[in-house]
Structures are given as structure tokens and as C-alpha cells.
Design a protein around this motif. Structure first.
Motif, PDB file in Angstrom:
ATOM      1  N   UNK A   1       0.828  -1.210   0.000  1.00 32.16           N
ATOM      2  CA  UNK A   1       0.000   0.000   0.000  1.00 32.16           C
ATOM      3  C   UNK A   1       0.862   1.260   0.000  1.00 32.16           C
ATOM      4  N   UNK A   2       1.935   1.254   0.782  1.00 29.58           N
ATOM      5  CA  UNK A   2       2.823   2.412   0.836  1.00 29.58           C
ATOM      6  C   UNK A   2       3.518   2.635  -0.501  1.00 29.58           C
ATOM      7  N   UNK A   3       4.000   1.555  -1.121  1.00 24.55           N
ATOM      8  CA  UNK A   3       4.696   1.715  -2.397  1.00 24.55           C
ATOM      9  C   UNK A   3       3.756   2.232  -3.479  1.00 24.55           C
ATOM     10  N   UNK A   4       2.527   1.755  -3.487  1.00 26.93           N
ATOM     11  CA  UNK A   4       1.547   2.247  -4.469  1.00 26.93           C
ATOM     12  C   UNK A   4       1.267   3.730  -4.224  1.00 26.93           C
ATOM     13  N   UNK A   5       1.125   4.107  -2.965  1.00 34.61           N
ATOM     14  CA  UNK A   5       0.858   5.514  -2.646  1.00 34.61           C
ATOM     15  C   UNK A   5       2.031   6.406  -3.026  1.00 34.61           C
ATOM     16  N   UNK A   6       3.252   5.841  -3.044  1.00 29.52           N
ATOM     17  CA  UNK A   6       4.441   6.609  -3.408  1.00 29.52           C
ATOM     18  C   UNK A   6       4.657   6.669  -4.922  1.00 29.52           C
ATOM     19  N   UNK A   7       3.877   5.899  -5.687  1.00 32.06           N
ATOM     20  CA  UNK A   7       3.986   5.998  -7.132  1.00 32.06           C
ATOM     21  C   UNK A   7       4.355   4.729  -7.860  1.00 32.06           C
ATOM     22  N   UNK A   8       4.377   3.572  -7.187  1.00 36.71           N
ATOM     23  CA  UNK A   8       4.652   2.315  -7.887  1.00 36.71           C
ATOM     24  C   UNK A   8       3.527   2.016  -8.871  1.00 36.71           C
ATOM     25  N   UNK A   9       3.893   1.676 -10.094  1.00 34.98           N
ATOM     26  CA  UNK A   9       2.907   1.366 -11.124  1.00 34.98           C
ATOM     27  C   UNK A   9       2.507  -0.099 -11.120  1.00 34.98           C
ATOM     28  N   UNK A  10       3.395  -0.955 -10.623  1.00 28.70           N
ATOM     29  CA  UNK A  10       3.136  -2.386 -10.497  1.00 28.70           C
ATOM     30  C   UNK A  10       3.995  -2.910  -9.360  1.00 28.70           C
ATOM     31  N   UNK A  11       3.622  -4.063  -8.817  1.00 29.16           N
ATOM     32  CA  UNK A  11       4.360  -4.602  -7.672  1.00 29.16           C
ATOM     33  C   UNK A  11       4.723  -6.064  -7.910  1.00 29.16           C
ATOM     34  N   UNK A  12       5.761  -6.491  -7.206  1.00 32.65           N
ATOM     35  CA  UNK A  12       6.293  -7.838  -7.363  1.00 32.65           C
ATOM     36  C   UNK A  12       6.444  -8.484  -5.997  1.00 32.65           C
ATOM     37  N   UNK A  13       6.008  -9.736  -5.873  1.00 33.60           N
ATOM     38  CA  UNK A  13       6.183 -10.509  -4.655  1.00 33.60           C
ATOM     39  C   UNK A  13       7.408 -11.420  -4.830  1.00 33.60           C
ATOM     40  N   UNK A  14       8.204 -11.581  -3.780  1.00 34.13           N
ATOM     41  CA  UNK A  14       9.409 -12.402  -3.877  1.00 34.13           C
ATOM     42  C   UNK A  14       9.735 -12.968  -2.506  1.00 34.13           C
ATOM     43  N   UNK A  15       9.921 -14.316  -2.419  1.00 36.23           N
ATOM     44  CA  UNK A  15       9.766 -15.381  -3.409  1.00 36.23           C
ATOM     45  C   UNK A  15       8.295 -15.648  -3.743  1.00 36.23           C
ATOM     46  N   UNK A  16       8.078 -16.624  -4.633  1.00 34.20           N
ATOM     47  CA  UNK A  16       6.712 -16.957  -5.046  1.00 34.20           C
ATOM     48  C   UNK A  16       6.146 -18.122  -4.240  1.00 34.20           C
TER      49      UNK A  16
END
Length: 326
Positions: free
Chosen positions: A239-254
Motif C-alpha cells: 500500500x505504501x509503495x503504491x501511494x508513493x507511485x509504484x505502477x506495479x508490484x512484485x512478490x518475492x519469493x513466489x
């Protein structure tokens, strides 16, 4: 004798029937291949713990890019192995850095192939950490704000070299906002940010650290990568990264965190991907070598599980192999 009115097996009788009603589909365009770029020419050095994965000089990386484009992959994720390292990770943001060089060449040779540049310092620091280290006699600290300054500088350098997407993987606080500000200020307002928003401190990264020569020389990364026990915290990070301007997000590991992928997909509307990391790949390769698993079926099953959990795209070392099968 009474028979069941509903026979679920009716729709499983043939491959054509199973394909028609399949709920989760896997396509080459959803797969992203990582590449490890190193100095030199004609270098194709297999990574001992990752059969079939190589450190590649730029000329060899161009061959991989050509193959990836023909197979219809979604793109390439680039990591660099610099000739020299220092405490300030200067190779990460240098105009003639190894990834910057490769981006310029790939941009010319593989037009239309999406080029994603990993933004981190660990491959370029002499100590192997993802940020600037402040040492005392008895301890050390990763300095968040000084690290963010270098990370945002690196992102701009990669965008200038031709990266279609910059992907910060460091897990420093506030780095997405800093990167967005720097990109916009330098005229790269159209360059998307793919944030590794939920990157967990994991035992499954071991083979990658051999591939990227990025193992920490002391301590570990648990003070900045996430605790694997925390799902709610992962949602806050995203949520914080999206609010800061992330256009897409990645989870790691899967694989060990499919519940995080699912929870993120249900909560957020941005594109979401997952990284099938080196340890996931290597343990399957070890089982294949022993004859314990059927390679093609196990590979595809693992990838479908990630898609089914909610990942729209997958970073995987199986990308080309899976695309050929598909």
C-alpha cells in the motif's frame, strides 16, 4: 443403482475438453526471464547451483534476447556483475555500468522486447548489502536515507540507458517516492516503477547470490527485507509503495508466499507479479537430475500455481523452457 446427477469427470475426458474449460492459463507473454550480465566477450559461464542459467557477456545476452523475443516472452529482467565493487556501489549508477551498456545494446538489437532493470546496490557494493553501511566497532547499520539517494540515482541512470521499467528491489523505506521524484525531474515521467513491494528475507535466495556474486560479507539482510511470518505487514508495504507511485508490484519469493500474492490480488488493483526465485528453480532442477520429478509437468504446475494465486506475470528462470512447451 443410483448414479450421480452431476459428473465432474465429463469435462475431463480429453485434452481438448480440459483446455476448453481451463480456468487459469499460462502464456509466454506472462513470463519474464532474468539475465545476469558480466564483463567480457563470448562469456557463457554456467552457474553451478543453477543448471541452465549463465553469467553472460553482452554479446551472449543479445542472443538470449533474440531467443526471448522469438518465443514471445514478456520481457527480460537485467542484473549486473561489475568488474569492480566499492562501498558506494558506483557501478550501479555509472553511465558505463555493465547494465547500462547492455541496455543500450539490447535496445538496438531487440526492439519491442520489454527491458526491466533491477535497481539495487547489492551486486555493486564491496560488502554485498543493498545499501550504505555505517559501521561501528561492534555493529553495523544500513543507512536508509543515504541508500535511497544512491538507489534513486541508479534508477535514473538505468532509465537514461533505455530501461523500459525500473524495478527497485532493495526494500529501503521511501525509495519509490524518491525514485519517482528523480525520474520525473530528469524527464523520465513515463518510465514505470515495478516495486519489489513485498520482498521477504528468505533461504531461497542462495543460488542467486552465487549467480550475482552478491552475498553479504557480514551479517544478513533481515533488518530491511521482510519477516516471512508477516502477511499484514506485507499489505502495508504494498500500500505504501503504491501511494508513493509504484505502477506495479512484485512478490518475492513466489512458492512459499502464494498467500501473499492472493491477498495482494484481492486488495489492490495494480498489476501484480511474482518472482519464482533461484532456490525454487534449483531445488526442482536437483529433483529432475535425480529422476524424482517429471521436468515438464513439474515446471508448468509450479508456474500455473503462481498464476492461479493471482500473479499476472512471473519472473522465472524457466521462462524460455516453459515458453517452448507452451
Amino acid at each position: 443403482m443410483e448414479y450421480p446427477v452431476t459428473r465432474m469427470r465429463r469435462l475431463r475426458q480429453s485434452e481438448a475438453m480440459r483446455s476448453l474449460v481451463r480456468e487459469t492459463r499460462l502464456e509466454p507473454s506472462a513470463l519474464i526471464q532474468p539475465l545476469f550480465i558480466c564483463p567480457g566477450e563470448n562469456v557463457r559461464r554456467e552457474i553451478g547451483s543453477m543448471p541452465g542459467v549463465f553469467n553472460l557477456s553482452i554479446d551472449e545476452a543479445l542472443k538470449e534476447a533474440e531467443s526471448a523475443k522469438k518465443l514471445g516472452l514478456g520481457g527480460l529482467l537485467l542484473f549486473g556483475l561489475p568488474a569492480e565493487k566499492d562501498e558506494q556501489a558506483s557501478g550501479a549508477w555509472a553511465e558505463d555500468g555493465i547494465v547500462q551498456q547492455s541496455l543500450r545494446e539490447l535496445k538496438k538489437a531487440a526492439k519491442g522486447l520489454l527491458l526491466i532493470a533491477d535497481v539495487c546496490l547489492c551486486e555493486y557494493t564491496s560488502h554485498g548489502h543493498c545499501g550504505v553501511v555505517k559501521k561501528t566497532r561492534d555493529s553495523y547499520e544500513i543507512e536508509n536515507d543515504k541508500s535511497v539517494s544512491l538507489i534513486s540515482k541508479t534508477a535514473v541512470s538505468l532509465a537514461a540507458a533505455g530501461a523500459d521499467i525500473v524495478a527497485p528491489s532493495d526494500m529501503m523505506d521511501g525509495r519509490v517516492a524518491a525514485i519517482r521524484d528523480e525520474l520525473d525531474e530528469e524527464g523520465y515521467e513515463n518510465t514505470p516503477i515495478m516495486s519489489y513491494a513485498a520482498k521477504f528475507a528468505s533461504a531461497f535466495y542462495g543460488p542467486f547470490r552465487e549467480a550475482a556474486d552478491s552475498a553479504p560479507q557480514f551479517g544478513d539482510r533481515r533488518s530491511y527485507q521482510m519477516d516471512g511470518a508477516n502477511l499484514r505487514e506485507a499489505m502495508r508495504e504494498i500500500e505504501m509503495d503504491i501511494s508513493e507511485g509504484a505502477d506495479m508490484v512484485l512478490m518475492k519469493p513466489a512458492m512459499p508466499y502464494l498467500d501473499v500474492v492472493r491477498a495482494a490480488r484481492e486488495r489492490f488493483d495494480v498489476p501484480i507479479g511474482a518472482y519464482q526465485v533461484s532456490g525454487e528453480y534449483s531445488m526442482m532442477q536437483a529433483a529432475f537430475a535425480k529422476g524424482w520429478l517429471e521436468p515438464e509437468r513439474a515446471m508448468l504446475e509450479s508456474l500455473v500455481s503462481i498464476r492461479r494465486a493471482g500473479a499476472g506475470f512471473i519472473v522465472t528462470y524457466f521462462a524460455q523452457q516453459a515458453a517452448r512447451v507452451l
